[in-house]
Design a protein around this motif. Sequence first.
Motif, short mmCIF file in Angstrom:
data_model
loop_
_atom_site.label_atom_id
_atom_site.label_comp_id
_atom_site.label_asym_id
_atom_site.label_seq_id
_atom_site.Cartn_x
_atom_site.Cartn_y
_atom_site.Cartn_z
N GLN A 1 70.24 -78.02 35.64
CA GLN A 1 68.56 -77.73 35.17
C GLN A 1 68.10 -79.08 35.83
O GLN A 1 66.87 -78.78 35.93
CB GLN A 1 69.19 -77.08 34.39
N LEU A 2 69.25 -80.15 35.45
CA LEU A 2 68.02 -82.03 35.48
C LEU A 2 68.35 -81.92 36.75
O LEU A 2 67.24 -82.27 37.40
CB LEU A 2 69.00 -82.21 34.85
N LEU A 3 69.07 -81.56 38.08
CA LEU A 3 68.53 -81.67 39.70
C LEU A 3 67.29 -81.06 39.60
O LEU A 3 67.28 -81.18 40.63
CB LEU A 3 70.30 -80.88 39.93
N ALA A 4 67.67 -79.47 39.39
CA ALA A 4 66.47 -79.18 39.87
C ALA A 4 64.80 -79.60 39.22
O ALA A 4 64.11 -79.82 40.24
CB ALA A 4 66.42 -77.20 38.74
N ILE A 5 64.85 -80.17 37.95
CA ILE A 5 63.97 -80.90 37.68
C ILE A 5 63.41 -81.56 38.50
O ILE A 5 62.02 -82.47 38.81
CB ILE A 5 64.10 -80.97 35.91
N VAL A 6 64.75 -82.51 38.41
CA VAL A 6 64.19 -84.02 39.19
C VAL A 6 64.00 -83.40 40.96
O VAL A 6 62.25 -84.07 41.59
CB VAL A 6 65.24 -84.82 39.30
N SER A 7 64.73 -82.94 41.99
CA SER A 7 64.09 -82.47 42.74
C SER A 7 63.44 -81.56 42.78
O SER A 7 62.13 -81.66 43.92
CB SER A 7 65.79 -81.57 43.68
N GLY A 8 63.61 -80.21 42.42
CA GLY A 8 62.18 -79.95 42.27
C GLY A 8 61.00 -80.27 42.12
O GLY A 8 59.55 -80.22 42.57
N GLY A 9 60.64 -81.46 40.79
CA GLY A 9 59.19 -82.22 40.89
C GLY A 9 58.93 -82.70 41.47
O GLY A 9 58.25 -83.44 41.46
N ILE A 10 59.82 -83.68 42.20
CA ILE A 10 59.42 -84.15 44.13
C ILE A 10 59.40 -83.45 44.45
O ILE A 10 58.07 -84.01 44.83
CB ILE A 10 60.64 -85.56 43.66
N ALA A 11 59.24 -82.90 45.22
CA ALA A 11 59.28 -81.64 46.19
C ALA A 11 57.84 -80.60 45.77
O ALA A 11 56.85 -80.62 46.31
CB ALA A 11 59.97 -80.41 46.16
N GLY A 12 57.92 -80.22 44.02
CA GLY A 12 56.57 -80.07 44.04
C GLY A 12 55.27 -81.15 44.03
O GLY A 12 54.30 -80.43 44.49
N LEU A 13 55.80 -82.35 43.97
CA LEU A 13 54.29 -83.45 43.88
C LEU A 13 54.11 -83.93 45.30
O LEU A 13 53.10 -83.73 45.79
CB LEU A 13 54.98 -84.85 43.00
N GLN B 1 49.49 -71.84 42.21
CA GLN B 1 50.71 -71.94 41.27
C GLN B 1 51.63 -73.27 41.28
O GLN B 1 52.49 -73.50 40.99
CB GLN B 1 51.42 -71.00 42.16
N LEU B 2 51.48 -74.24 42.03
CA LEU B 2 52.44 -75.17 42.00
C LEU B 2 51.83 -76.48 40.99
O LEU B 2 52.74 -76.19 40.31
CB LEU B 2 51.59 -76.36 43.23
N VAL B 3 50.44 -76.29 40.47
CA VAL B 3 50.19 -76.81 38.82
C VAL B 3 50.81 -75.69 38.12
O VAL B 3 51.46 -76.71 36.75
CB VAL B 3 48.51 -76.53 38.12
N LEU B 4 51.37 -75.08 37.47
CA LEU B 4 51.61 -73.34 36.62
C LEU B 4 53.37 -74.62 36.78
O LEU B 4 53.76 -74.47 35.90
CB LEU B 4 51.89 -72.56 36.87
N GLY B 5 54.06 -74.18 38.75
CA GLY B 5 55.04 -75.23 38.61
C GLY B 5 55.47 -76.02 37.73
O GLY B 5 56.45 -76.60 37.53
N LEU B 6 54.63 -77.24 37.83
CA LEU B 6 54.25 -78.68 37.66
C LEU B 6 54.48 -78.48 35.83
O LEU B 6 55.00 -79.13 35.43
CB LEU B 6 53.70 -79.69 38.13
N VAL B 7 53.91 -77.74 35.13
CA VAL B 7 53.76 -77.70 34.20
C VAL B 7 54.85 -77.13 33.29
O VAL B 7 55.32 -77.29 31.94
CB VAL B 7 52.26 -76.86 33.73
N THR B 8 56.20 -76.45 33.89
CA THR B 8 56.92 -75.94 33.53
C THR B 8 57.97 -76.78 33.05
O THR B 8 59.37 -76.72 32.64
CB THR B 8 57.39 -74.79 34.38
N LEU B 9 58.34 -78.23 34.55
CA LEU B 9 58.81 -78.96 33.92
C LEU B 9 58.85 -79.58 32.87
O LEU B 9 60.03 -79.94 32.00
CB LEU B 9 58.19 -80.83 34.39
#
Length: 244
Positions: free
Chosen positions: A88-100, A137-145
Motif C-alpha cells: 500500500q505504501l508503494l502504491a501511495i508513493v508511485s501512484g501519487g507521482i504518476a497521478g500528479l 477522476q484524477l482529482v478524486l484519485g489524488l483525494v484518496t491518497l
Amino acid sequence: MPLGLHNFLFVVYPYICLAVFLMGSLARFDRDQYTWKSDSSQLLRARQLRWGSNLFHIGILFLLFGHTVGLLTPHFLYAWLITAPQKQLLAIVSGGIAGLICFVGLTMLLHRRIADPRIRRTSHRTDLAILCILWVQLVLGLVTLPVSWSHRVDASAMLILADWAQGIFTFRPDAAGLLTVGWQFKVHMVLGMTIFLLFPFSRLVHVWSGFASLAYLVRPYQLVRSRRMDLSTHASAPRDGEKA
C-alpha cells in the motif's frame, strides 16, 4: 447510501459497464471504423500538445497498469515478497507521482482545448466531456491518497478493494466489505466504472489500437521481392506451348 443503491452500484453496475465496454467497442469497430481515431489537432499549439500528451500518457498508462495489477493480484501471490502495508505504501508513493504527472498533462490538454478558440471550434463535445471526466477522476484519485495513508499500517482499505475487484472478475461479487470504505473511494470507483461505460462512444477507443500495435513485436518476417526480380522471373517463365 441506501443498501439497495449500494448493491446496485457495486454488484450490478460493474457488469453493465464491462458489457457495454466490450460489446460497444466491438460494434463500433465493426460499424464505424472511420471514427476509430484520436482526432488529433497537432498543427495547433504543437508544443503544448506534445508536453501535455506525453505527460498524460506516461501517467495514465502507469496508473492503468498499477490499478490492474494491484487490485487483481491475489494477496498470497505476493505475500512472500512484500507485505500488504508495504504494498500500500508503494502504491501511495508511485501512484501519487504518476497521478500528479498525469494531472499536469491532462490539465495542459484541457486548457489547450478550452483556451484556444480554433481548437475549441474543431473539438467535439464528447472530446471536452471525456477530458473533464478524466480530470475529475484524477482529482478524486489524488483525494484518496491521504485516506490511504491513514490506513497504511494495516492496509485494510486496499485489501477490501482488492477483494471486491477480484470478486467481480471471478463472478463472485460481494459489496458488503465496501460499506466500511470512505466515500472518496466509492465515488472514485463509480466514476471509473462510468468511464468504461462511455469508452466505446468516445475517442478513447483508440487505446485498443495502441494495444493491438504490440502484435507487431511478434509478427513473422515478411518476404519482400523487388520489382526487377519479379520481371526477370516472369520473362524467364516458359509460354504456353513452349518447352521449358
